[in-house]
Design a protein around this motif. Structure first.
Motif, PDB file in Angstrom:
ATOM      1  N   ARG A  72       0.833  -1.212   0.000  1.00  0.00           N
ATOM      2  CA  ARG A  72       0.000   0.000   0.000  1.00  0.00           C
ATOM      3  C   ARG A  72       0.865   1.258   0.000  1.00  0.00           C
ATOM      4  NH1 ARG A  72      -3.378  -3.041   3.707  1.00  0.00           N
ATOM      5  NH2 ARG A  72      -2.354  -1.978   5.419  1.00  0.00           N
ATOM      6  N   ALA A  73       1.942   1.253   0.782  1.00  0.00           N
ATOM      7  CA  ALA A  73       2.833   2.413   0.815  1.00  0.00           C
ATOM      8  C   ALA A  73       3.472   2.627  -0.552  1.00  0.00           C
ATOM      9  CB  ALA A  73       3.917   2.214   1.876  1.00  0.00           C
ATOM     10  N   SER A  74       3.847   1.539  -1.208  1.00  0.00           N
ATOM     11  CA  SER A  74       4.426   1.641  -2.542  1.00  0.00           C
ATOM     12  C   SER A  74       3.403   2.185  -3.537  1.00  0.00           C
ATOM     13  CB  SER A  74       4.917   0.266  -2.984  1.00  0.00           C
ATOM     14  OG  SER A  74       5.397   0.315  -4.293  1.00  0.00           O
ATOM     15  N   GLN A  75       2.180   1.722  -3.422  1.00  0.00           N
ATOM     16  CA  GLN A  75       1.121   2.221  -4.311  1.00  0.00           C
ATOM     17  C   GLN A  75       0.878   3.712  -4.089  1.00  0.00           C
ATOM     18  OE1 GLN A  75      -2.170  -0.363  -3.436  1.00  0.00           O
ATOM     19  NE2 GLN A  75      -1.553  -1.909  -4.950  1.00  0.00           N
ATOM     20  N   ARG A  76       0.865   4.137  -2.813  1.00  0.00           N
ATOM     21  CA  ARG A  76       0.670   5.571  -2.528  1.00  0.00           C
ATOM     22  C   ARG A  76       1.803   6.395  -3.135  1.00  0.00           C
ATOM     23  NH1 ARG A  76      -1.016   3.786   2.731  1.00  0.00           N
ATOM     24  NH2 ARG A  76       1.089   4.158   3.477  1.00  0.00           N
ATOM     25  N   THR A  77       3.026   5.883  -2.999  1.00  0.00           N
ATOM     26  CA  THR A  77       4.177   6.596  -3.555  1.00  0.00           C
ATOM     27  C   THR A  77       4.058   6.702  -5.072  1.00  0.00           C
ATOM     28  OG1 THR A  77       5.549   5.768  -1.759  1.00  0.00           O
ATOM     29  CG2 THR A  77       6.694   6.613  -3.680  1.00  0.00           C
ATOM     30  N   GLN A  78       3.688   5.603  -5.721  1.00  0.00           N
ATOM     31  CA  GLN A  78       3.521   5.621  -7.173  1.00  0.00           C
ATOM     32  C   GLN A  78       2.439   6.619  -7.586  1.00  0.00           C
ATOM     33  OE1 GLN A  78       5.176   4.185  -9.651  1.00  0.00           O
ATOM     34  NE2 GLN A  78       6.629   3.287  -8.199  1.00  0.00           N
ATOM     35  N   LYS A  79       1.362   6.637  -6.831  1.00  0.00           N
ATOM     36  CA  LYS A  79       0.263   7.552  -7.145  1.00  0.00           C
ATOM     37  C   LYS A  79       0.715   9.005  -7.007  1.00  0.00           C
ATOM     38  CE  LYS A  79      -4.681   7.606  -6.360  1.00  0.00           C
ATOM     39  NZ  LYS A  79      -5.768   7.068  -5.542  1.00  0.00           N
ATOM     40  N   ARG A  80       1.452   9.290  -5.956  1.00  0.00           N
ATOM     41  CA  ARG A  80       1.948  10.656  -5.764  1.00  0.00           C
ATOM     42  C   ARG A  80       2.907  11.057  -6.886  1.00  0.00           C
ATOM     43  NH1 ARG A  80       2.854  10.030   0.691  1.00  0.00           N
ATOM     44  NH2 ARG A  80       0.679  10.303   1.260  1.00  0.00           N
ATOM     45  N   LYS A  81       3.750  10.115  -7.303  1.00  0.00           N
ATOM     46  CA  LYS A  81       4.664  10.404  -8.407  1.00  0.00           C
ATOM     47  C   LYS A  81       3.884  10.684  -9.685  1.00  0.00           C
ATOM     48  CE  LYS A  81       8.781   7.802  -7.065  1.00  0.00           C
ATOM     49  NZ  LYS A  81       9.650   6.656  -7.399  1.00  0.00           N
ATOM     50  N   LEU A  86       1.977  14.449 -13.654  1.00  0.00           N
ATOM     51  CA  LEU A  86       0.873  15.046 -14.408  1.00  0.00           C
ATOM     52  C   LEU A  86       0.839  16.559 -14.225  1.00  0.00           C
ATOM     53  CD1 LEU A  86      -2.080  12.534 -13.897  1.00  0.00           C
ATOM     54  CD2 LEU A  86      -0.904  13.096 -16.023  1.00  0.00           C
ATOM     55  N   LYS A  87       1.072  16.991 -13.011  1.00  0.00           N
ATOM     56  CA  LYS A  87       0.992  18.433 -12.737  1.00  0.00           C
ATOM     57  C   LYS A  87       2.109  19.192 -13.426  1.00  0.00           C
ATOM     58  CE  LYS A  87      -1.293  19.005  -8.294  1.00  0.00           C
ATOM     59  NZ  LYS A  87      -1.107  19.409  -6.899  1.00  0.00           N
ATOM     60  N   SER A  94       6.418  23.862 -15.359  1.00  0.00           N
ATOM     61  CA  SER A  94       7.205  23.714 -14.149  1.00  0.00           C
ATOM     62  C   SER A  94       6.579  24.624 -13.121  1.00  0.00           C
ATOM     63  CB  SER A  94       8.665  24.113 -14.414  1.00  0.00           C
ATOM     64  OG  SER A  94       8.719  25.440 -14.857  1.00  0.00           O
ATOM     65  N   PRO A  95       6.873  24.430 -11.916  1.00  0.00           N
ATOM     66  CA  PRO A  95       6.271  25.303 -10.908  1.00  0.00           C
ATOM     67  C   PRO A  95       6.632  26.760 -11.210  1.00  0.00           C
ATOM     68  CG  PRO A  95       7.613  23.582  -9.876  1.00  0.00           C
ATOM     69  CD  PRO A  95       7.742  23.435 -11.351  1.00  0.00           C
TER      70      PRO A  95
END
Length: 101
Positions: A72-81, A86-87, A94-95
């Motif tokens: 689950r932690a790995s999935q959360r990290t992948q999702k955040r990446k 995307l952003k 770029s920011p």
């Protein structure tokens, strides 16, 4: 028949019988104690086997839970990446920082 007694002739038969009975009683008590000891050891071994089996089950369950937490932690990290990519990377953005002059 001529029986020879297993005691010396100076010992009276009553004394011999009394001591023989006490030896037999002592032996019977020792046999009972050994039997009780054996039963208690068997109970203890069964109990230890149950405890060991439960410990193995708990260890396996904890291992599965740990693996799930890591996944689950790995999935959360992948999702955040992915969200970050995307952003900021998908549209060559770029920011942006605004400088006030």
């Amino acid at each position: 028949p001529n029986f020879t007694y297993p005691y010396p002739t100076c010992v009276r038969p009553e004394q011999f019988l009394t001591s023989f009975k006490s030896r037999v009683d002592e032996y019977c008590v020792q046999v009972e104690i050994q039997k009780m000891r054996s039963e208690l050891e068997q109970k203890l071994m069964k109990r230890m086997a149950i405890v060991q089996r439960k410990a193995e089950e708990w260890r396996a369950a904890a291992q599965v839970e740990h693996s799930d937490q890591i996944r689950r932690a790995s999935q959360r990290t992948q999702k955040r990446k992915q969200i970050f990519n995307l952003k900021y990377n998908s549209h060559n953005l770029s920011p942006q920082f605004m400088y006030c002059a």
